[in-house]
Scaffold this motif. Structure first.
Motif, mmCIF file in Angstrom:
data_model
loop_
_atom_site.group_PDB
_atom_site.id
_atom_site.type_symbol
_atom_site.label_atom_id
_atom_site.label_comp_id
_atom_site.label_asym_id
_atom_site.label_seq_id
_atom_site.Cartn_x
_atom_site.Cartn_y
_atom_site.Cartn_z
ATOM 1 N N THR A 3 129.344 15.119 -19.555
ATOM 2 C CA THR A 3 129.097 16.278 -18.458
ATOM 3 C C THR A 3 129.716 17.276 -18.791
ATOM 4 O O THR A 3 131.100 17.486 -19.265
ATOM 5 N N ASP A 5 131.222 21.183 -17.886
ATOM 6 C CA ASP A 5 131.724 21.831 -16.582
ATOM 7 C C ASP A 5 131.389 23.451 -17.022
ATOM 8 O O ASP A 5 132.002 23.769 -17.756
ATOM 9 N N GLY A 8 132.871 25.333 -13.211
ATOM 10 C CA GLY A 8 132.748 24.762 -11.801
ATOM 11 C C GLY A 8 131.511 23.998 -11.633
ATOM 12 O O GLY A 8 131.223 23.074 -10.684
ATOM 13 N N GLN A 10 128.675 21.578 -12.792
ATOM 14 C CA GLN A 10 128.596 19.999 -13.600
ATOM 15 C C GLN A 10 127.345 19.964 -14.022
ATOM 16 O O GLN A 10 126.355 20.025 -13.075
ATOM 17 N N GLN A 15 124.384 14.285 -12.470
ATOM 18 C CA GLN A 15 124.261 15.592 -11.550
ATOM 19 C C GLN A 15 122.620 15.854 -11.335
ATOM 20 O O GLN A 15 121.843 15.561 -12.152
ATOM 21 N N LYS A 173 131.645 21.839 -24.891
ATOM 22 C CA LYS A 173 130.928 22.387 -23.833
ATOM 23 C C LYS A 173 129.470 22.881 -24.233
ATOM 24 O O LYS A 173 129.049 23.751 -23.655
#
Length: 382
Positions: A3, A5, A8, A10, A15, A173
């Protein structure tokens, strides 16, 4: 599947699908309703047409990626960045702001100015861009592209797209984008269709997936629609993309796309994803051998492991007595299971790709029709 981020927000399997609305501050962009030069007008559009309609992310483009226009330099993009920064300062709604750029200098200036994430349409062709994103600890969408800052998305074959995503690695990310659309003269409608059919394979990276399919030609051509008439085909494909594992949908039609994405999410495959006494368990979303191979690439596993990872089921009718008897006798020597019904000329065969390969090797004798049938089954499931 990790997941990500994004400031903030997700993004991942557990999700809801995330909707990325589009704002352009480039006069060259083809979708004129999303193009603005005035920060106040742009901010009003973002609030009214994107955030209020359900956009989780607002992607701001500084230039058109249309190949008929000259590529802007980093300096040119920086000259346009002020409009984007003034716009996001004037927005009253709550959303994550993404800057679309191929240059690390622009990404850094945008992040310093208040942007939350980066959308790199050149797939880290600038090797410093992922370094900037990692240093700022921000999410970054990485579109599959050649190592060339002037040729975003110019890859055709699905396997080449997969390999291109490895260019200069992935940050923790990173969100991957398989690059739908006519990014090069050589890319065909069928190339995009094959990529869409094989979308689940991209889950093998273990990173969330972004798709930009809104009103794209490979969808319009199915129904014979022009761009203005193509919303229904886009929505159908959106639901399918989410069901196949997409996590972020980039679109100009926010409200409608959100609804389609929610439908795709609601009817996605139910898989086990739990942590039991500290042990995380994830049932992988695998329906084909190639999808299994993509996941097993992370483990440097041999192809033989993928051969045993999926079950395929085939029903055969029209078998003669001799062919049926031969097939039943041969199946007993393989991992394939045969189920016979009331009809003497019908069988159901259940097995893994490796099982059907084994069956193919053992089918011999006078029944060339049977041998050809088993050969085709083996090719199909492998």
């Amino acid at each position: 599947m990790r997941t990500v981020d994004a400031a903030g927000l997700q993004i991942g399997d557990d999700q809801p699908p995330r909707i990325m609305g589009v704002l352009n501050v480039s006069s060259e962009s083809p979708y004129k309703p999303s193009v603005f030069n005035s920060p106040d007008e742009a901010a009003e559009y973002v609030d009214r047409e994107l955030i209020d309609e359900g956009a989780d992310i607002v992607d701001v483009g500084l230039e058109s990626a249309n190949k008929k226009f000259e590529v802007l330099s980093a300096e040119d993009e920086l000259d346009r960045l002020d409009t984007a920064l003034e716009t996001i300062e004037s927005v009253s709604g709550d959303a994550i702001f993404s800057i679309e750029t191929r240059y690390h200098e622009v990404a850094e200036a945008a992040l310093d100015g208040g942007f939350d994430m980066v959308n790199d349409i050149c797939g880290f062709a600038d090797p410093k861009l992922p370094e900037v994103c990692a240093d700022y600890d921000v999410a970054v969408a990485k579109m599959a592209s050649p190592p060339d800052l002037e040729r975003p998305g110019a890859i055709e074959d699905v396997d080449d797209i997969y390999d291109a995503l490895e260019l200069n690695g992935l940050t923790d990310k990173t969100i991957i984008d398989p690059a739908f659309g006519g990014w090069s003269e050589d890319k065909t409608i069928e190339d995009d269709r094959e990529t869409f059919r094989r979308l689940r394979e991209f889950r093998g990276y273990g990173h969330p997936i972004l798709v930009s399919i809104n009103r794209k030609n490979f969808l319009r051509s199915v129904a014979g629609r022009e761009t203005e008439e193509a919303l229904p085909v886009s929505l159908a494909a959106t639901a399918m993309a989410v069901e196949r594992g997409a996590h972020v949908i980039r679109t100009h039609d926010v409200a409608e796309t959100r609804d389609a994405a929610l439908i795709g999410n609601e009817f996605s495959r139910d898989r086990l994803r739990e942590t039991i006494d500290g042990i995380a368990v994830e049932e992988l979303d695998i329906t084909t051998q190639r999808e299994a191979e993509r996941h097993l690439d992370r483990y440097n596993a041999a192809d033989a492991a993928a051969d045993d990872s999926v079950i395929r089921t085939f029903e055969l009718t029209g078998l003669g007595v001799d062919s049926r008897e031969q097939l039943l006798n041969t199946v007993g020597e393989t991992p394939v299971t045969a189920v016979s019904g009331a009809s003497d000329n019908a069988l159901v065969l259940i097995g893994t790709p490796s099982g059907f390969k084994s069956l193919r090797r053992r089918i011999t004798g006078d029944s060339s029709r049977l041998a050809a049938t088993v050969e085709r089954i083996s090719e199909r499931c492998c």
